[in-house]
Design a protein around this motif. Sequence first.
Motif, PDB file in Angstrom:
ATOM      1  N   PRO A 246       0.817  -1.221   0.000  1.00 21.03           N
ATOM      2  CA  PRO A 246       0.000   0.000   0.000  1.00 21.03           C
ATOM      3  C   PRO A 246       0.852   1.273   0.000  1.00 21.03           C
ATOM      4  CG  PRO A 246      -0.027  -1.006   2.168  1.00 21.03           C
ATOM      5  CD  PRO A 246       0.729  -1.945   1.264  1.00 21.03           C
ATOM      6  N   ASP A 247       0.251   2.343  -0.508  1.00 21.61           N
ATOM      7  CA  ASP A 247       0.894   3.651  -0.465  1.00 21.61           C
ATOM      8  C   ASP A 247       1.094   4.071   0.988  1.00 21.61           C
ATOM      9  OD1 ASP A 247       0.737   3.696  -3.210  1.00 21.61           O
ATOM     10  OD2 ASP A 247      -0.575   5.443  -3.325  1.00 21.61           O
ATOM     11  N   ALA A 248       1.976   5.034   1.188  1.00 20.26           N
ATOM     12  CA  ALA A 248       2.148   5.630   2.506  1.00 20.26           C
ATOM     13  C   ALA A 248       0.848   6.341   2.886  1.00 20.26           C
ATOM     14  CB  ALA A 248       3.310   6.623   2.489  1.00 20.26           C
TER      15      ALA A 248
ATOM     16  N   ARG B  16       2.282  13.238  -3.140  1.00 21.40           N
ATOM     17  CA  ARG B  16       1.714  12.439  -4.223  1.00 21.40           C
ATOM     18  C   ARG B  16       2.630  12.640  -5.418  1.00 21.40           C
ATOM     19  NH1 ARG B  16      -2.667   9.903  -5.308  1.00 21.40           N
ATOM     20  NH2 ARG B  16      -3.828  10.808  -3.576  1.00 21.40           N
ATOM     21  N   VAL B  17       3.113  11.548  -5.970  1.00 18.00           N
ATOM     22  CA  VAL B  17       3.968  11.590  -7.153  1.00 18.00           C
ATOM     23  C   VAL B  17       3.175  10.993  -8.298  1.00 18.00           C
ATOM     24  CG1 VAL B  17       6.187  10.919  -8.162  1.00 18.00           C
ATOM     25  CG2 VAL B  17       6.006  11.284  -5.679  1.00 18.00           C
ATOM     26  N   THR B  18       3.032  11.763  -9.368  1.00 13.76           N
ATOM     27  CA  THR B  18       2.298  11.305 -10.542  1.00 13.76           C
ATOM     28  C   THR B  18       3.258  11.208 -11.709  1.00 13.76           C
ATOM     29  OG1 THR B  18       0.288  12.392  -9.746  1.00 13.76           O
ATOM     30  CG2 THR B  18       0.349  11.787 -12.088  1.00 13.76           C
ATOM     31  N   ASN B  19       3.311  10.036 -12.322  1.00 13.79           N
ATOM     32  CA  ASN B  19       4.123   9.826 -13.517  1.00 13.79           C
ATOM     33  C   ASN B  19       3.352  10.455 -14.679  1.00 13.79           C
ATOM     34  OD1 ASN B  19       5.359   8.840 -15.861  1.00 13.79           O
ATOM     35  ND2 ASN B  19       5.889   6.876 -14.906  1.00 13.79           N
ATOM     36  N   LEU B  20       3.863  11.547 -15.215  1.00 17.34           N
ATOM     37  CA  LEU B  20       3.164  12.273 -16.273  1.00 17.34           C
ATOM     38  C   LEU B  20       3.232  11.558 -17.617  1.00 17.34           C
ATOM     39  CD1 LEU B  20       4.252  15.883 -15.258  1.00 17.34           C
ATOM     40  CD2 LEU B  20       2.070  14.721 -14.774  1.00 17.34           C
TER      41      LEU B  20
ATOM     42  N   ARG C  92       0.130   7.072 -13.770  1.00 17.73           N
ATOM     43  CA  ARG C  92       0.117   6.398 -12.465  1.00 17.73           C
ATOM     44  C   ARG C  92       0.472   7.385 -11.358  1.00 17.73           C
ATOM     45  NH1 ARG C  92       3.349   0.695 -13.321  1.00 17.73           N
ATOM     46  NH2 ARG C  92       2.163  -0.040 -15.118  1.00 17.73           N
ATOM     47  N   SER C  93      -0.132   7.174 -10.187  1.00 17.19           N
ATOM     48  CA  SER C  93       0.070   8.086  -9.068  1.00 17.19           C
ATOM     49  C   SER C  93       0.191   7.288  -7.772  1.00 17.19           C
ATOM     50  CB  SER C  93      -1.121   9.042  -8.996  1.00 17.19           C
ATOM     51  OG  SER C  93      -0.950   9.979  -7.976  1.00 17.19           O
ATOM     52  N   ILE C  94       1.090   7.721  -6.889  1.00 15.01           N
ATOM     53  CA  ILE C  94       1.318   7.062  -5.597  1.00 15.01           C
ATOM     54  C   ILE C  94       1.534   8.131  -4.532  1.00 15.01           C
ATOM     55  CG2 ILE C  94       2.325   4.941  -6.550  1.00 15.01           C
ATOM     56  CD1 ILE C  94       5.098   6.186  -5.855  1.00 15.01           C
ATOM     57  N   ILE C  95       1.461   7.714  -3.269  1.00 13.35           N
ATOM     58  CA  ILE C  95       1.826   8.591  -2.156  1.00 13.35           C
ATOM     59  C   ILE C  95       3.012   7.962  -1.445  1.00 13.35           C
ATOM     60  CG2 ILE C  95       1.116   9.569   0.061  1.00 13.35           C
ATOM     61  CD1 ILE C  95      -1.729   9.702  -1.055  1.00 13.35           C
TER      62      ILE C  95
END
Length: 176
Positions: free
Chosen positions: A34-36, A111-115, A119-122
């Motif tokens: 899971p994400d942080a 939050r990091v989003t791959n442009l 895809r996006s994660i925390i």
Amino acid sequence: MRYPVLFIVSLLLLILAGCASQGELDEAAIMRIPDAVPKFEPLAKSGNPESYVVLGQRYFTQKSARGHVERGQASWYGRPFHGRQTSSGEIYDMYAMSAAHKTLPLPTYVRVTNLENGRSIIVRLNDRGPFHADRVIDLSYTAAVKLGLKRSGTALVEVRTVEPKRPVWDVLAGRD
């Protein structure tokens, strides 16, 4: 009700620890990590100096992460750093949802989003870096796999701070 949840979480952690001791987790197992989860935490005792110098470049640590948004290249770091101490004093775990940033306070959730693929994660920032002029964040191995940039090594991303939700008792008590 609470005990079955704790049992399941403990069992999952034991399974992951067993897999890690046998070698690297496969990508299917990593995708289930899971994400942080953003929560209120005090600033790390180390890793938050007013400024610091790396490779002749001076960096100034931000006092607040509120409203921070930036775009740039992300990279990742893995096995050679696994088990070593981070700037915050924690031990780096390549299977955690963590990352390094040059100036945001430690810890900070982003939050990091791959442009390039959406895809996006925390992740939780607990280290300093990357110390390459064109890079804005250095992701853990797991974060890189989940964002789809493990093989390419880098990707264009957006980094945006995530504020933890205030506990209802703080809101009711009028605390900020």
